[in-house]
Design a protein around this motif. Structure first.
Motif, short mmCIF file in Angstrom:
data_model
loop_
_atom_site.label_atom_id
_atom_site.label_comp_id
_atom_site.label_asym_id
_atom_site.label_seq_id
_atom_site.Cartn_x
_atom_site.Cartn_y
_atom_site.Cartn_z
N LEU A 1 0.82 -1.21 0.00
CA LEU A 1 0.00 0.00 0.00
C LEU A 1 0.86 1.26 0.00
O LEU A 1 0.51 2.27 -0.61
N LEU A 2 1.99 1.20 0.70
CA LEU A 2 2.80 2.40 0.86
C LEU A 2 3.89 2.53 -0.21
O LEU A 2 4.59 3.53 -0.26
N ALA A 3 4.05 1.49 -1.04
CA ALA A 3 5.12 1.52 -2.05
C ALA A 3 4.90 2.65 -3.05
O ALA A 3 3.77 3.08 -3.27
N THR B 1 -9.07 -0.79 8.63
CA THR B 1 -9.23 0.67 8.69
C THR B 1 -7.89 1.33 8.98
O THR B 1 -7.49 2.29 8.31
N ALA B 2 -7.21 0.80 9.98
CA ALA B 2 -5.92 1.39 10.34
C ALA B 2 -4.98 1.36 9.13
O ALA B 2 -4.24 2.31 8.90
N ALA B 3 -5.04 0.28 8.34
CA ALA B 3 -4.14 0.15 7.19
C ALA B 3 -4.43 1.21 6.13
O ALA B 3 -3.52 1.88 5.63
N PHE B 4 -5.70 1.41 5.81
CA PHE B 4 -5.93 2.39 4.73
C PHE B 4 -5.83 3.82 5.23
O PHE B 4 -5.47 4.72 4.48
N VAL B 5 -6.09 4.03 6.51
CA VAL B 5 -5.91 5.39 7.04
C VAL B 5 -4.43 5.76 6.98
O VAL B 5 -4.06 6.87 6.57
N LEU B 6 -3.60 4.81 7.33
CA LEU B 6 -2.15 5.05 7.26
C LEU B 6 -1.74 5.36 5.81
O LEU B 6 -0.94 6.26 5.56
N THR B 7 -2.32 4.63 4.88
CA THR B 7 -2.00 4.86 3.46
C THR B 7 -2.42 6.27 3.04
O THR B 7 -1.66 7.00 2.41
N MET B 8 -3.64 6.65 3.42
CA MET B 8 -4.12 7.99 3.03
C MET B 8 -3.19 9.06 3.61
O MET B 8 -2.78 9.98 2.91
N LEU B 9 -2.87 8.90 4.89
CA LEU B 9 -2.05 9.92 5.55
C LEU B 9 -0.66 9.99 4.91
O LEU B 9 -0.07 11.07 4.80
#
Ligand SMILES: Nc1ncnc2c1ncn2[C@@H]1O[C@H](COP(=O)(O)OP(=O)(O)OP(=O)(O)O)[C@@H](O)[C@H]1O
Length: 664
Positions: free
Chosen positions: A254-256, A273-281
């Motif tokens: 996700l972060l690549a 949720t935590a995973a995609f929130v981290l990606t958005m941020l």
């Protein structure tokens, strides 16, 4: 023509929707189409709405039935019967023409009784769902039936007949319809707010990626992800020490830099949720004053929940701004939003982007669709999400999360997430290995109550969940148990019955409140809510009392039980489905779980009694059987799992002690 307000609403919107669709078939003049779109005001009398559209109601026999047939051919519907259809004049040139509606003079019984039309709700209409996508709900009641069954305590709900279970022995109508099941959105919201910690899962994450040769790696710590320090601090601020199972695999992708598109499925509570929130941020630059991340959720409540995670995790990101694209949040046309992250529901976000143009979708770097399974259960959301998606740039990263993985979700996912990596974490199987199962035979519900009292009289029970088939039995049992001195929490779909509402209204009036009581036979919940809003708009102080237990109230009931304030939770199939309350020592099936067709519901049985016997302890489940029918249902459950359900004699204190003693 007399009809209840709700019937008017349903009929009028269904017909308007019909006409709205029809413009594609019969080429209505654009001006008229536009007016028709404007005229979707909820609750307007049928005739006003038609007039606004330039339509006239006529009572003559149909002459325009070929259009109708064409319509149904196109959209897969069917003629509903004589005297109900479209009629009008086709202009000589064959273009345009005003369809005119014909209703039977008796108040359109055909329309009202038809499943097809009564299935077209205001939501379908408002959200622009194509008629062909309207799902026919065979359980859906006609407005009359709904009004009668809604919140009366002196009326029983329309019975689904086949759903009859052991509750029959009590002379009570066993339909689930005496209370409203929480919607998927509500269940999802309940789960989220009730979740206190991560759901552990020992299964392996399955990965399907477009290029099977590209290297995969997973991380065991957040440090390995090279997050900016302010974001890493945010993660620690959340109390996360290490990535969850799904995060270990998903986050590196996700972060690549190549902005991998992803479809991820795992059970609720596993850290999506935590995973995609981290990606958005991680994708936004707070110095750029425009939306760079967009997240769609099925309801306002869920959007706000996600927002809380964003705000907590982004706590150390200077200048971070979040906007909520949800109903009631007003923005001015043409105003440019300076917020970095937009979280909202599809309808409002669509309005904000395409109608009011406050968001430039082409500048969005990451697009997230959360709770896709719940989303597609809501009519219109799918289309709206697709329309939003179409306006995003090609370089936008698309992510979709879902708790289930069935065909409709995947079909939707494939449309909105091109070339995805698909990752999946299977749910851990619940098992009955640690659970002692018994059954007790009782003649009727009084005997069931006596059996329960005997058990409580002999041994001390920790926390207990009791499942009943209907809200009515649950309420009855709760009263009985309270009478016996037990601290009981009751979780059903109905809080206030009409009688209680009337009583409460009187009380409030007595205390000097101006109360308008909007319940009863004629008004359904929707109409009551609409009317309450109207009256408030006119400056009246209105208290709306309907028969529904609000989500917040449900949360509070569950929380009180979980905190041990009450030792017994009495609930129904409908209310407890999908909601986890961990660690009870005894589960009682006051009624055997059955599905809507009256067949034993093994999955639900497992889910219910799987609540006990966790953490290596032995659990105890007691099933109450009140006749040959429920006995046969229980035998089927026994055969299904291949685990013995032994008979327990609740008149025999020693037998109870032995059964419960083994469990301690
Ligand atoms: N790495 C982690 N370490 C500890 N707790 C975590 C971690 N990731 C998430 N959590 C917590 O676990 C709970 C569930 O996480 P999250 O809401 O992200 O799961 P989810 O799969 O999105 O569930 P749902 O679908 O119900 O929203 C939350 O309380 C969250 O704060």
């Amino acid at each position: 023509m007399s009809r209840s307000p709700e019937a008017g609403v349903i009929v009028s919107t269904a017909i308007s929707r019909f006409l709205y669709e029809l413009q594609e078939v019969s080429h209505l003049p654009p001006k008229l189409s536009a007016r028709m779109r404007e005229s979707r005001t909820l609750g307007e009398p049928l005739s006003t709405e038609w007039k606004k559209c330039g339509l006239t109601l006529i009572e003559k026999k149909s002459t325009f039935s070929s259009v109708l047939d064409e319509f149904f051919e196109e959209y897969g519907g069917r003629r509903l019967g004589p005297g109900c259809g479209l009629t009008g004049k086709q202009p000589a040139d064959g273009k345009g023409g005003f369809p005119v509606l014909k209703l039977p003079s008796t108040g359109s019984p055909v329309l009202r009784k038809s499943q097809y039309w009564s299935s077209c709700s205001d939501d379908h209409f408002r959200t622009g769902c194509p008629l062909k996508d309207v799902k026919i709900d065979p359980e859906k009641k006609t407005p009359e039936a709904a009004a009668g069954a809604g919140d009366g305590d002196d009326k029983t709900a329309a019975s689904s007949g086949s759903a009859a279970s052991s509750a029959e022995a009590n002379g009570e109508k066993p339909a689930d319809g005496d209370e409203k099941a929480p919607s998927p959105e509500e269940v999802s919201f309940l789960r989220k707010v009730l979740r206190e910690r991560l759901v552990q899962n020992k299964n392996e994450v399955e990965i399907m990626q477009k290029d099977p040769n590209s290297p995969l790696y997973s991380v065991k710590s957040f440090e390995e992800l090279n997050l900016p320090p302010d974001l890493l601090m945010g993660v620690y601020h959340m109390g996360f020490n290490a990535p969850s199972k799904i995060q270990e695999t998903a986050l590196p992708m996700l972060l690549a830099d190549d902005k991998t598109n992803m479809i991820a499925q795992s059970q609720s509570g596993t850290g999506k949720t935590a995973a995609f929130v981290l990606t958005m941020l991680s994708r936004i630059d707070t110095k750029k004053p425009y939306p760079q991340a967009l997240c769609l959720a099925p309801t306002m409540e869920l959007a706000l929940q996600i927002g809380q995670v964003v705000e907590q995790m982004g706590k150390y990101m200077e200048g971070l701004k979040v906007a909520y694209g949800v109903r009631g949040n007003k923005v001015a046309r043409g105003q440019k939003l300076g917020d970095h992250i937009i979280i909202g529901t599809p309808g409002t976000v669509l309005d904000w982007s395409l109608k009011l143009r406050v968001i430039d979708l082409r500048k969005v770097e990451v697009f997230v669709l959360d709770e896709a399974d719940v989303m597609i259960a809501t009519q219109g959301h799918q289309d709206q999400s697709i329309r939003i998606h179409k306006n995003l740039s090609r370089t936008c990263q698309m992510l979709l999360f879902s708790a289930t993985y069935d065909d409709p979700v995947m079909a939707f996912a494939q449309v909105v997430v091109p070339d995805p990596v698909i990752i999946r974490l299977r749910r851990e199987e619940e098992s009955l290995d640690n659970i002692k199962q018994y059954y007790v035979t009782c003649e009727n519900r009084d005997a069931k109550f006596r059996a329960l009292s005997n058990i409580y009289g002999v041994v001390s029970i920790g926390q207990c969940m009791i499942f009943c088939h209907t809200g009515k039995t649950a309420a009855w049992l709760a009263e009985k148990m309270k009478g016996g001195g037990h601290a009981v929490a009751l979780l059903t779909g109905e809080l206030l019955t009409r009688k209680t509402a009337a009583w409460l209204a009187e009380k409030m009036k007595g205390d000097g409140h101006a109360v308008a009581l909007l319940t009863g036979e004629l008004l359904t919940r929707k109409t009551a809510a609409w009317l309450a809003e109207k009256m408030k708009g006119d400056g009246h102080a209105v208290a709306l009392l309907t028969g529904e237990l609000l989500v917040e109230q449900r949360v509070s009931v569950i929380n009180r039980f979980r905190d041990g304030k009450e030792k017994v939770l009495i609930t129904t199939n409908l209310c407890a489905r999908g909601i986890d309350i961990e660690q009870v020592t005894l589960v009682v099936n006051f009624d055997i779980p059955v599905d809507q067709f009256g067949q034993p519901d093994c999955e639900n049985y497992l889910h219910r009694i799987g609540r006990t016997g966790r953490f290596g302890k032995t659990g105890l489940a007691i099933n109450m059987v009140d006749g040959p029918r429920s006995m046969s249902q229980l035998s089927k459950i026994q055969d299904h799992f291949g685990k013995k359900i032994a008979k327990l004699d609740t008149e025999d204190a020693e037998a109870i002690e032995t059964a419960v003693g083994e469990q301690e």
